[in-house]
Every structure is written in C-alpha cells, then in structure tokens.
Design a protein around this motif. Structure first.
Motif, PDB file in Angstrom:
ATOM      1  N   ASP A  26      35.175 -18.751 -84.173  1.00 31.14           N
ATOM      2  CA  ASP A  26      34.007 -20.054 -84.080  1.00 31.14           C
ATOM      3  C   ASP A  26      34.028 -20.373 -82.590  1.00 31.14           C
ATOM      4  O   ASP A  26      32.859 -20.692 -82.441  1.00 31.14           O
ATOM      5  CB  ASP A  26      34.909 -21.267 -85.106  1.00 31.14           C
ATOM      6  N   HIS A  27      34.957 -20.168 -81.839  1.00 26.13           N
ATOM      7  CA  HIS A  27      34.618 -20.764 -80.544  1.00 26.13           C
ATOM      8  C   HIS A  27      33.762 -19.619 -79.686  1.00 26.13           C
ATOM      9  O   HIS A  27      33.053 -20.198 -78.796  1.00 26.13           O
ATOM     10  CB  HIS A  27      36.070 -20.864 -79.905  1.00 26.13           C
ATOM     11  N   LEU A  28      34.155 -18.466 -80.062  1.00 32.07           N
ATOM     12  CA  LEU A  28      33.300 -17.451 -78.951  1.00 32.07           C
ATOM     13  C   LEU A  28      31.953 -17.287 -79.386  1.00 32.07           C
ATOM     14  O   LEU A  28      31.095 -16.728 -78.567  1.00 32.07           O
ATOM     15  CB  LEU A  28      34.266 -16.289 -79.076  1.00 32.07           C
ATOM     16  N   ALA A  29      31.788 -17.094 -80.613  1.00 32.54           N
ATOM     17  CA  ALA A  29      30.178 -17.122 -81.151  1.00 32.54           C
ATOM     18  C   ALA A  29      29.304 -17.896 -80.314  1.00 32.54           C
ATOM     19  O   ALA A  29      28.444 -17.199 -79.946  1.00 32.54           O
ATOM     20  CB  ALA A  29      30.215 -17.465 -82.665  1.00 32.54           C
ATOM     21  N   PRO A  30      29.359 -19.073 -80.200  1.00 37.56           N
ATOM     22  CA  PRO A  30      28.396 -19.773 -79.498  1.00 37.56           C
ATOM     23  C   PRO A  30      28.317 -19.479 -78.032  1.00 37.56           C
ATOM     24  O   PRO A  30      27.563 -19.326 -77.288  1.00 37.56           O
ATOM     25  CB  PRO A  30      28.778 -21.315 -79.622  1.00 37.56           C
ATOM     26  N   GLN A  31      29.580 -19.142 -77.317  1.00 35.57           N
ATOM     27  CA  GLN A  31      29.612 -18.560 -76.105  1.00 35.57           C
ATOM     28  C   GLN A  31      28.842 -17.497 -75.758  1.00 35.57           C
ATOM     29  O   GLN A  31      28.252 -17.477 -74.608  1.00 35.57           O
ATOM     30  CB  GLN A  31      31.128 -18.598 -75.633  1.00 35.57           C
ATOM     31  N   LEU A  32      29.325 -16.460 -76.691  1.00 37.59           N
ATOM     32  CA  LEU A  32      28.578 -15.258 -76.249  1.00 37.59           C
ATOM     33  C   LEU A  32      26.959 -15.201 -76.796  1.00 37.59           C
ATOM     34  O   LEU A  32      26.291 -14.771 -75.969  1.00 37.59           O
ATOM     35  CB  LEU A  32      29.093 -14.284 -77.572  1.00 37.59           C
ATOM     36  N   ASP A  33      26.671 -16.089 -77.439  1.00 42.31           N
ATOM     37  CA  ASP A  33      25.138 -16.366 -77.759  1.00 42.31           C
ATOM     38  C   ASP A  33      24.624 -16.814 -76.549  1.00 42.31           C
ATOM     39  O   ASP A  33      23.606 -16.479 -76.093  1.00 42.31           O
ATOM     40  CB  ASP A  33      25.038 -17.181 -78.956  1.00 42.31           C
ATOM     41  N   GLN A  34      25.049 -17.891 -75.940  1.00 42.48           N
ATOM     42  CA  GLN A  34      24.891 -18.536 -74.783  1.00 42.48           C
ATOM     43  C   GLN A  34      24.695 -17.625 -73.528  1.00 42.48           C
ATOM     44  O   GLN A  34      23.657 -17.257 -72.780  1.00 42.48           O
ATOM     45  CB  GLN A  34      25.739 -19.580 -74.264  1.00 42.48           C
ATOM     46  N   ILE A  35      25.709 -16.497 -73.250  1.00 44.46           N
ATOM     47  CA  ILE A  35      25.831 -15.735 -72.283  1.00 44.46           C
ATOM     48  C   ILE A  35      24.680 -14.873 -72.396  1.00 44.46           C
ATOM     49  O   ILE A  35      24.030 -14.181 -71.528  1.00 44.46           O
ATOM     50  CB  ILE A  35      27.081 -14.769 -72.170  1.00 44.46           C
ATOM     51  N   ILE A  36      24.472 -14.329 -73.723  1.00 46.10           N
ATOM     52  CA  ILE A  36      23.427 -13.272 -73.846  1.00 46.10           C
ATOM     53  C   ILE A  36      22.016 -13.844 -73.688  1.00 46.10           C
ATOM     54  O   ILE A  36      21.072 -13.347 -73.177  1.00 46.10           O
ATOM     55  CB  ILE A  36      23.152 -12.920 -75.285  1.00 46.10           C
ATOM     56  N   ALA A  37      21.681 -15.315 -73.941  1.00 40.39           N
ATOM     57  CA  ALA A  37      20.697 -15.845 -73.740  1.00 40.39           C
ATOM     58  C   ALA A  37      20.225 -15.836 -72.097  1.00 40.39           C
ATOM     59  O   ALA A  37      19.318 -15.911 -71.744  1.00 40.39           O
ATOM     60  CB  ALA A  37      20.638 -17.237 -74.295  1.00 40.39           C
ATOM     61  N   VAL A  39      21.674 -13.947 -69.539  1.00 40.10           N
ATOM     62  CA  VAL A  39      21.321 -12.527 -69.363  1.00 40.10           C
ATOM     63  C   VAL A  39      19.802 -12.263 -69.692  1.00 40.10           C
ATOM     64  O   VAL A  39      19.143 -11.799 -68.509  1.00 40.10           O
ATOM     65  CB  VAL A  39      22.032 -11.538 -69.707  1.00 40.10           C
ATOM     66  N   GLY A  40      19.310 -12.791 -70.708  1.00 37.11           N
ATOM     67  CA  GLY A  40      17.860 -12.509 -70.856  1.00 37.11           C
ATOM     68  C   GLY A  40      16.970 -13.400 -70.017  1.00 37.11           C
ATOM     69  O   GLY A  40      16.065 -12.647 -69.615  1.00 37.11           O
ATOM     70  N   GLN A  41      17.424 -14.548 -69.334  1.00 35.48           N
ATOM     71  CA  GLN A  41      16.886 -15.106 -68.452  1.00 35.48           C
ATOM     72  C   GLN A  41      16.608 -14.575 -67.064  1.00 35.48           C
ATOM     73  O   GLN A  41      15.741 -14.386 -66.520  1.00 35.48           O
ATOM     74  CB  GLN A  41      17.350 -16.709 -68.391  1.00 35.48           C
ATOM     75  N   VAL A  42      17.841 -13.960 -66.844  1.00 35.23           N
ATOM     76  CA  VAL A  42      17.848 -13.272 -65.647  1.00 35.23           C
ATOM     77  C   VAL A  42      17.038 -12.081 -65.740  1.00 35.23           C
ATOM     78  O   VAL A  42      16.298 -11.554 -64.675  1.00 35.23           O
ATOM     79  CB  VAL A  42      19.371 -12.856 -65.402  1.00 35.23           C
ATOM     80  N   SER A  43      17.028 -11.347 -66.828  1.00 33.58           N
ATOM     81  CA  SER A  43      16.092 -10.122 -66.978  1.00 33.58           C
ATOM     82  C   SER A  43      14.598 -10.549 -66.595  1.00 33.58           C
ATOM     83  O   SER A  43      13.699  -9.623 -66.197  1.00 33.58           O
ATOM     84  CB  SER A  43      16.243  -9.411 -68.072  1.00 33.58           C
ATOM     85  N   GLN A  44      14.120 -11.799 -67.245  1.00 31.05           N
ATOM     86  CA  GLN A  44      12.724 -12.221 -67.070  1.00 31.05           C
ATOM     87  C   GLN A  44      12.480 -12.416 -65.524  1.00 31.05           C
ATOM     88  O   GLN A  44      11.291 -12.271 -65.060  1.00 31.05           O
ATOM     89  CB  GLN A  44      12.545 -13.330 -67.752  1.00 31.05           C
ATOM     90  N   VAL A  45      13.522 -12.933 -64.840  1.00 27.69           N
ATOM     91  CA  VAL A  45      13.176 -13.238 -63.243  1.00 27.69           C
ATOM     92  C   VAL A  45      13.272 -12.025 -62.638  1.00 27.69           C
ATOM     93  O   VAL A  45      12.373 -11.846 -61.655  1.00 27.69           O
ATOM     94  CB  VAL A  45      14.287 -14.228 -63.049  1.00 27.69           C
ATOM     95  N   ALA A  46      13.954 -10.877 -63.062  1.00 32.00           N
ATOM     96  CA  ALA A  46      13.976  -9.858 -62.052  1.00 32.00           C
ATOM     97  C   ALA A  46      12.618  -8.962 -61.993  1.00 32.00           C
ATOM     98  O   ALA A  46      11.945  -8.982 -62.771  1.00 32.00           O
ATOM     99  CB  ALA A  46      14.845  -8.742 -62.934  1.00 32.00           C
ATOM    100  N   ALA A  47      12.397  -8.794 -60.716  1.00 35.01           N
ATOM    101  CA  ALA A  47      11.090  -8.105 -60.236  1.00 35.01           C
ATOM    102  C   ALA A  47      11.395  -6.685 -60.087  1.00 35.01           C
ATOM    103  O   ALA A  47      12.123  -6.274 -59.659  1.00 35.01           O
ATOM    104  CB  ALA A  47      10.793  -8.879 -59.116  1.00 35.01           C
TER     105      ALA A  47
END
Length: 98
Positions: A26-37, A39-47
């Motif tokens: 229960d504790h890790l599911a939201p944390q992993l979800d936030q980590i993946i989100a 990483v997605g933001q960093v991927s959008q910024v990468a040129a």
C-alpha cells in the motif's frame, strides 16, 4: 497516464523475489506511480540535441602517458638480493611438494 496498482507492485515484487507485506504494498504503489510520472516529465524535457550522459562530470584519464625509459639490467636488479638463481630472486620454500 495510468497509475500503478497494488497488484502490479505485488507482481513486480514476486518477479524480484522480494517479500512485501500488505502495508508495504500500500505504501509503495503510490510512490512508484509518482516516480514513473516524474520520469515521464524528464523525458518530455529531454531535447534531441542533448546527448545522453552516463556521468555528471566528464571523465578524464589521470594516468601518465607510457614512455620508454631505461630500466635496470637483471644484474642491477638482483645486486641487493640476499640470494639469486638463474636471474631470479631466490626465496625460501614455504610449501612442501607432495
């Protein structure tokens, strides 16, 4: 973006052979979800014009360049040895042969 479910975290834990309690799942599911989100933001910024890096700072070789320099002859190298044999250091035997 779909969120990571508790069941997916449990599946990943089984694949990694990690035993997790219900509270940990229960504790890790939201944390992993936030980590993946994030990483997605960093991927959008990468040129495309920025090369991927493996280190934050450039690596440089701190070794000196190899240079041929005069070295000791076998006689000079062995001159201070207490005993020598066939251009090698002679040392006391420490292992018995069978």
């Amino acid at each position: 973006m779909p969120s990571i479910t508790r069941e997916e975290v449990a599946h990943l834990a089984r694949l990694a052979r990690i035993e997790l309690s219900d509270d940990e799942l229960d504790h890790l599911a939201p944390q992993l979800d936030q980590i993946i989100a994030l990483v997605g933001q960093v991927s959008q910024v990468a040129a495309d014009d920025i090369p991927p890096t493996s280190h934050a700072l450039p690596l440089t070789n701190v070794m000196r360049a190899d240079e041929n320099i005069p070295c000791l002859t076998p006689e000079q190298a062995l001159s201070g040895a207490p005993a020598s044999e066939a251009q090698r250091f002679r040392v006391p035997r420490i292992l018995e042969e069978d």
